[in-house]
Design a protein around this motif. Structure first.
Motif, short mmCIF file in Angstrom:
data_model
loop_
_atom_site.label_atom_id
_atom_site.label_comp_id
_atom_site.label_asym_id
_atom_site.label_seq_id
_atom_site.Cartn_x
_atom_site.Cartn_y
_atom_site.Cartn_z
N GLN A 39 -7.45 -54.44 88.72
CA GLN A 39 -7.69 -53.00 88.70
C GLN A 39 -6.38 -52.23 88.56
OE1 GLN A 39 -10.05 -51.73 92.06
NE2 GLN A 39 -11.68 -53.20 91.62
N LYS A 40 -5.37 -52.63 89.32
CA LYS A 40 -4.07 -51.96 89.24
C LYS A 40 -3.44 -52.16 87.87
CE LYS A 40 -2.99 -52.17 94.15
NZ LYS A 40 -2.10 -52.74 95.18
N CYS A 41 -3.53 -53.38 87.35
CA CYS A 41 -2.96 -53.67 86.03
C CYS A 41 -3.62 -52.82 84.96
CB CYS A 41 -3.13 -55.16 85.71
SG CYS A 41 -2.48 -55.66 84.10
N ILE A 42 -4.94 -52.73 84.99
CA ILE A 42 -5.66 -51.93 83.99
C ILE A 42 -5.29 -50.46 84.10
CG2 ILE A 42 -7.96 -51.08 83.35
CD1 ILE A 42 -8.99 -53.92 83.82
N ALA A 43 -5.22 -49.95 85.33
CA ALA A 43 -4.87 -48.54 85.52
C ALA A 43 -3.48 -48.25 84.98
CB ALA A 43 -4.96 -48.16 86.99
N MET A 44 -2.52 -49.11 85.29
CA MET A 44 -1.15 -48.90 84.81
C MET A 44 -1.07 -49.06 83.29
SD MET A 44 1.11 -50.69 87.79
CE MET A 44 2.65 -50.27 87.00
N CYS A 45 -1.77 -50.05 82.77
CA CYS A 45 -1.78 -50.27 81.31
C CYS A 45 -2.34 -49.06 80.59
CB CYS A 45 -2.61 -51.52 81.00
SG CYS A 45 -2.74 -51.91 79.25
N LYS A 60 -7.02 -57.65 77.40
CA LYS A 60 -6.31 -58.88 77.02
C LYS A 60 -5.11 -59.13 77.93
CE LYS A 60 -4.69 -61.09 72.79
NZ LYS A 60 -4.45 -60.89 71.35
N LYS A 61 -4.41 -58.05 78.30
CA LYS A 61 -3.22 -58.18 79.13
C LYS A 61 -3.56 -58.45 80.60
CE LYS A 61 0.48 -55.36 80.99
NZ LYS A 61 1.82 -55.56 80.79
N CYS A 62 -4.60 -57.82 81.11
CA CYS A 62 -4.84 -57.81 82.56
C CYS A 62 -5.91 -58.76 83.06
CB CYS A 62 -5.20 -56.39 83.00
SG CYS A 62 -3.89 -55.18 82.70
N ILE A 63 -6.83 -59.17 82.22
CA ILE A 63 -7.96 -59.99 82.68
C ILE A 63 -7.79 -61.41 82.18
CG2 ILE A 63 -10.46 -60.19 82.79
CD1 ILE A 63 -9.36 -57.54 83.94
N ASP A 64 -7.46 -62.31 83.10
CA ASP A 64 -7.29 -63.72 82.73
C ASP A 64 -8.63 -64.43 82.60
OD1 ASP A 64 -4.48 -63.57 82.70
OD2 ASP A 64 -4.39 -63.90 84.86
N LYS A 65 -9.46 -64.27 83.63
CA LYS A 65 -10.76 -64.93 83.65
C LYS A 65 -11.83 -63.89 83.97
CE LYS A 65 -8.85 -69.33 85.19
NZ LYS A 65 -8.85 -70.35 86.23
N PRO A 66 -12.55 -63.43 82.96
CA PRO A 66 -13.59 -62.42 83.23
C PRO A 66 -14.63 -62.95 84.21
CG PRO A 66 -13.21 -62.67 80.87
CD PRO A 66 -12.46 -63.76 81.55
N LEU A 85 -9.47 -45.18 72.68
CA LEU A 85 -10.21 -45.83 73.76
C LEU A 85 -10.49 -47.29 73.43
CD1 LEU A 85 -11.56 -45.55 76.50
CD2 LEU A 85 -13.62 -44.77 75.32
N THR A 86 -10.89 -47.57 72.20
CA THR A 86 -11.18 -48.94 71.79
C THR A 86 -9.93 -49.81 71.84
OG1 THR A 86 -12.99 -48.22 70.36
CG2 THR A 86 -12.03 -50.37 69.89
N LYS A 87 -8.83 -49.32 71.28
CA LYS A 87 -7.59 -50.10 71.27
C LYS A 87 -7.05 -50.29 72.69
CE LYS A 87 -5.96 -49.28 66.63
NZ LYS A 87 -4.84 -48.88 65.79
N MET A 88 -7.10 -49.24 73.48
CA MET A 88 -6.61 -49.32 74.84
C MET A 88 -7.44 -50.34 75.63
SD MET A 88 -6.00 -46.22 77.57
CE MET A 88 -7.57 -45.50 77.21
N THR A 89 -8.73 -50.31 75.47
CA THR A 89 -9.60 -51.26 76.17
C THR A 89 -9.28 -52.69 75.76
OG1 THR A 89 -11.35 -49.61 76.31
CG2 THR A 89 -12.01 -51.91 76.58
N GLU A 90 -9.15 -52.92 74.47
CA GLU A 90 -8.85 -54.27 73.97
C GLU A 90 -7.51 -54.77 74.49
OE1 GLU A 90 -9.03 -53.93 69.72
OE2 GLU A 90 -11.22 -53.84 69.69
N LYS A 91 -6.48 -53.94 74.35
CA LYS A 91 -5.14 -54.37 74.73
C LYS A 91 -5.01 -54.56 76.24
CE LYS A 91 -2.79 -52.42 70.76
NZ LYS A 91 -2.29 -53.66 70.18
N CYS A 92 -5.56 -53.64 77.02
CA CYS A 92 -5.43 -53.75 78.47
C CYS A 92 -6.30 -54.88 79.01
CB CYS A 92 -5.77 -52.42 79.14
SG CYS A 92 -4.55 -51.13 78.76
#
Length: 89
Positions: A57-63, A42-48, A33-40
């Motif tokens: 949301q779609k990117c995170i779900a697919m990731c 980093k990949k999906c959220i450009d500007k928090p 869960l920790t690794k998945m959260t960090e990686k997804c």
């Protein structure tokens, strides 16, 4: 030696092994869960911000789906390898 004596209480080896396996499974789940959260993230959220956009949301779900699928494939292959090695002994 079927049981271990700890503080006057007898604990069977199988019960102890089950407890250890359960703790390892929980630790693995937390690590995934920790690794998945960090990686997804980093990949999906450009500007928090205060909310996620539709594409985020779609990117995170697919990731997360891909990460879990990959984890399951690796885990299954590892388990199969361990079983083959046990049979060789």
């Amino acid at each position: 030696m079927d049981s271990l004596q700890t503080g006057g209480t007898s604990i069977k080896r199988d019960e102890l092994m089950d407890q250890v396996k359960e703790q390892i499974a929980i630790a693995n789940a937390q690590e995934i869960l920790t690794k998945m959260t960090e990686k997804c993230f980093k990949k999906c959220i450009d500007k928090p911000g205060t909310s996620l956009g539709n594409s985020e949301q779609k990117c995170i779900a697919m990731c997360m789906d891909r990460y879990m699928d990959s984890w399951n494939v690796v885990s299954k292959a590892y388990t199969n390898r361990l079983q083959r090695e046990r049979h060789r002994m």
